[in-house]
Design a protein around this motif. Structure first.
Motif, mmCIF file in Angstrom:
data_model
loop_
_atom_site.group_PDB
_atom_site.id
_atom_site.type_symbol
_atom_site.label_atom_id
_atom_site.label_comp_id
_atom_site.label_asym_id
_atom_site.label_seq_id
_atom_site.Cartn_x
_atom_site.Cartn_y
_atom_site.Cartn_z
ATOM 1 N N ASN A 176 0.880 -1.058 0.029
ATOM 2 C CA ASN A 176 -0.092 -0.006 0.016
ATOM 3 C C ASN A 176 0.876 1.129 0.077
ATOM 4 O OD1 ASN A 176 -1.757 2.254 0.484
ATOM 5 N ND2 ASN A 176 -2.667 1.291 2.260
ATOM 6 N N THR A 177 1.005 1.675 -1.420
ATOM 7 C CA THR A 177 2.289 2.840 -1.437
ATOM 8 C C THR A 177 1.636 3.991 -0.877
ATOM 9 O OG1 THR A 177 1.516 3.278 -3.586
ATOM 10 C CG2 THR A 177 3.422 1.968 -3.262
ATOM 11 N N GLN A 178 0.545 4.466 -0.505
ATOM 12 C CA GLN A 178 0.008 5.514 -0.047
ATOM 13 C C GLN A 178 0.346 5.913 1.421
ATOM 14 O OE1 GLN A 178 -4.357 6.266 -0.502
ATOM 15 N NE2 GLN A 178 -4.241 6.353 -2.789
ATOM 16 N N VAL A 179 0.689 4.695 2.291
ATOM 17 C CA VAL A 179 0.997 4.761 3.449
ATOM 18 C C VAL A 179 2.604 5.611 3.407
ATOM 19 C CG1 VAL A 179 1.978 3.462 5.482
ATOM 20 C CG2 VAL A 179 0.101 2.591 4.089
ATOM 21 N N ILE A 180 2.969 5.647 2.534
ATOM 22 C CA ILE A 180 4.572 6.399 2.308
ATOM 23 C C ILE A 180 4.149 7.823 2.725
ATOM 24 C CG2 ILE A 180 6.255 6.805 0.823
ATOM 25 C CD1 ILE A 180 6.114 4.326 -0.719
ATOM 26 N N THR A 181 3.077 8.256 2.095
ATOM 27 C CA THR A 181 2.877 9.729 2.551
ATOM 28 C C THR A 181 2.530 9.971 3.657
ATOM 29 O OG1 THR A 181 2.023 9.994 0.094
ATOM 30 C CG2 THR A 181 1.410 11.440 1.715
ATOM 31 N N ASP A 182 1.543 8.932 4.401
ATOM 32 C CA ASP A 182 1.126 9.158 5.956
ATOM 33 C C ASP A 182 2.552 9.154 6.708
ATOM 34 O OD1 ASP A 182 -1.283 8.563 5.026
ATOM 35 O OD2 ASP A 182 -1.515 6.698 5.250
ATOM 36 N N LEU A 183 3.476 8.275 6.183
ATOM 37 C CA LEU A 183 4.701 8.124 7.247
ATOM 38 C C LEU A 183 5.471 9.511 7.088
ATOM 39 C CD1 LEU A 183 5.817 4.466 6.342
ATOM 40 C CD2 LEU A 183 5.708 5.449 8.515
ATOM 41 N N ALA A 184 5.658 10.107 5.736
ATOM 42 C CA ALA A 184 6.261 11.511 5.757
ATOM 43 C C ALA A 184 5.584 12.440 6.479
ATOM 44 C CB ALA A 184 6.281 11.628 4.223
ATOM 45 N N GLU A 185 4.231 12.452 6.290
ATOM 46 C CA GLU A 185 3.444 13.582 7.230
ATOM 47 C C GLU A 185 3.623 13.253 8.669
ATOM 48 O OE1 GLU A 185 -0.423 13.039 5.669
ATOM 49 O OE2 GLU A 185 -0.045 13.996 3.832
ATOM 50 N N TYR A 186 3.891 11.878 9.395
ATOM 51 C CA TYR A 186 3.941 11.715 10.526
ATOM 52 C C TYR A 186 5.370 12.116 11.095
ATOM 53 C CZ TYR A 186 4.177 8.959 14.960
ATOM 54 O OH TYR A 186 4.196 8.720 16.160
#
Length: 473
Positions: free
Chosen positions: A332-342
């Motif tokens: 699930n590559t969208q989690v990469i954006t979640d991680l960056a925001e976190y």
């Protein structure tokens, strides 16, 4: 490297199941217990830039059917930044689980065990009950460190087994035989307890591959057969000296190292990992090369955070995998954006804005001619559908070089205007904003316009033109 000619002559010929050709192993590899360290001064003259020699020995492509990622965010990734809190570790671990997907593409995550905070995080992550990433540890090759692994009850642990003479002679003050015997004693302790060891061959790109590394791996594979417990081998490019050039000389050749571990050392692909550093900007390329030439696992950290210049960025290898295999295999590559925001909002870590996939500006264009292309068809200047895979549509920054196309594109993205509602270069609103932008820079402005400034001016122009207000996405 020693060769026993009689043993060589008597070795059986066997069929190679991969290429269906008869083969015979050319050499017997036994420990070369040198009296003085071999530091490859011809390749690593300390007062000069390291050299990359070639011998044009080519090894075949040999990518395993199954390749995967392992994570060192909480181990090597913590060696160059303020330690994560227990809560932060658990949150990131949850996200890694989601990113890896149902097929466990992120196979394992390794943890320090030395502080109470780290041990608490291990317990909390174990409580999640996830099959992947498997919670593993990292220890030095000492019996004292091994006690920590036993107390927690982990099934696998990494063990530091430095393999270059720089470390064996100059740091540990041992001979090669003493180092090997010491390492093997700790590994046996793991195996006696039913714990699977993961041997971290530190500084392998400055090591004597056939005089120490291969003989050591042969002994490890003997122990694997004796105990019937997997023993992993991690090839650690500790100083980032690895290169992926065809025909380069070992120990700098990544493909040469992987071939030696696999073919000469007898280590199966599924038990080999590559751990790269980025000192010479080669971490991602070298990791991909390791996959292509027979290594199943690539060890990474989020955003490349790690010792000195950092490790191989985990998010980069997600997209390398997709390019090699033609599928994300459930990631699930969208989690990469979640991680960056976190990391930015909760941890306070600043990601450089041009960082691929995760930087604020990784798919931002400032040139008007590029914005014009995006306005006509975003495929022209966007690497892939970044909105689909990362929830990050391509955007245009507005400055004195943006032109009408850049402004129109910014408005369409910011306000989610599509199809018949989308603005083009002929829109009165776009023309008015362009006049305002030009005046800003004519008056001496040198910085890019902020989103807030643009929104305010757009609202003013909408009122002036009697236009209906947009609703931001």
């Amino acid at each position: 490297m020693r060769q026993d000619n009689n043993a060589f002559q008597n070795r059986p010929v066997s069929m190679n199941s991969k290429n269906n050709l008869l083969q015979i192993e050319e050499h017997m590899y036994i420990l070369d217990d040198v009296q003085k360290p071999n530091v490859f001064r011809n390749m690593f003259p300390y007062e000069e830039i390291p050299k990359i020699p070639f011998n044009d020995r080519i090894v075949p492509h040999n990518m395993p059917k199954d390749i995967w990622i392992t994570d060192t965010t909480f181990r090597d990734g913590q060696q160059s930044r303020a330690p994560y809190t227990t809560e932060q570790i658990v949150t990131i671990y949850d996200m890694l689980h989601e990113l890896g997907g149902p097929n466990g593409m992120i196979r394992a995550s390794e943890f320090f065990l030395y502080s109470k905070k780290d041990r608490d995080a291990v317990y909390k992550c174990l409580e999640k009950g996830y099959k992947f990433p498997e919670v593993t540890s990292w220890i030095r090759a000492s019996q004292e460190d091994f006690k920590l692994v036993k107390e927690i009850g982990l099934k696998e642990t990494g063990i530091l087994v430095s393999c270059s003479d720089y470390h064996i002679f100059l740091k540990l003050k041992m001979t090669r035989r003493q180092a090997m015997e010491h390492y093997l004693s700790v590994i046996r302790s793991c195996l006696d307890e039913g714990i699977s060891p993961r041997c971290h061959l530190e500084d392998i790109t400055r090591a004597d591959i056939f005089g120490f590394v291969v003989p050591f791996c042969i002994e490890l594979m003997k122990l694997k057969e004796e105990y019937k417990i997997p023993i992993k081998v991690r090839a650690c490019d500790t100083m980032g000296y690895g290169v992926n050039f065809a025909g380069a000389v070992i120990p700098r050749s990544v493909q040469g190292i992987i071939y030696a571990l696999n073919t000469n050392g007898g280590v199966p692909s599924e038990l080999i990992e590559w751990h790269g550093h980025n000192d010479f900007y080669k971490a991602v390329t070298n990791s991909t090369t390791a996959w292509i030439y027979g290594c199943s696992g690539v060890n990474c950290s989020l955003f490349g955070i790690g010792e000195r210049t950092g490790n191989t960025p985990l998010e980069a290898m997600v997209f390398e995998y997709a390019q090699l295999k033609g599928t994300l295999n459930g990631m699930n590559t969208q989690v990469i954006t979640d991680l960056a925001e976190y990391y930015e909002k909760e941890i306070g870590f600043h990601i450089p804005p041009q960082t691929p996939f995760v930087g604020k500006n990784f798919n931002v264009t400032r040139a008007g001619i590029h914005a014009d292309g995006l306005l006509k068809n975003e495929e022209i200047y966007n690497i892939f559908d970044t909105e689909k895979f990362l929830r990050r549509p391509p955007i245009s920054a507005v400055s004195n070089t943006s032109g009408l196309a850049g402004i129109a594109h910014w408005i369409n993205i910011h306000y989610n205007l599509k199809n018949e509602k989308a603005m083009d270069k002929k829109s009165p609103l776009v023309i008015k904003i362009k006049e305002w932008v030009d005046k800003q820079y004519a008056d001496g402005r040198v910085t890019v316009l902020t989103d807030e400034e643009l929104v305010t001016e757009i609202e003013n122009v909408q009122k002036e033109l009697g236009m209906e207000e947009f609703i931001s996405a």
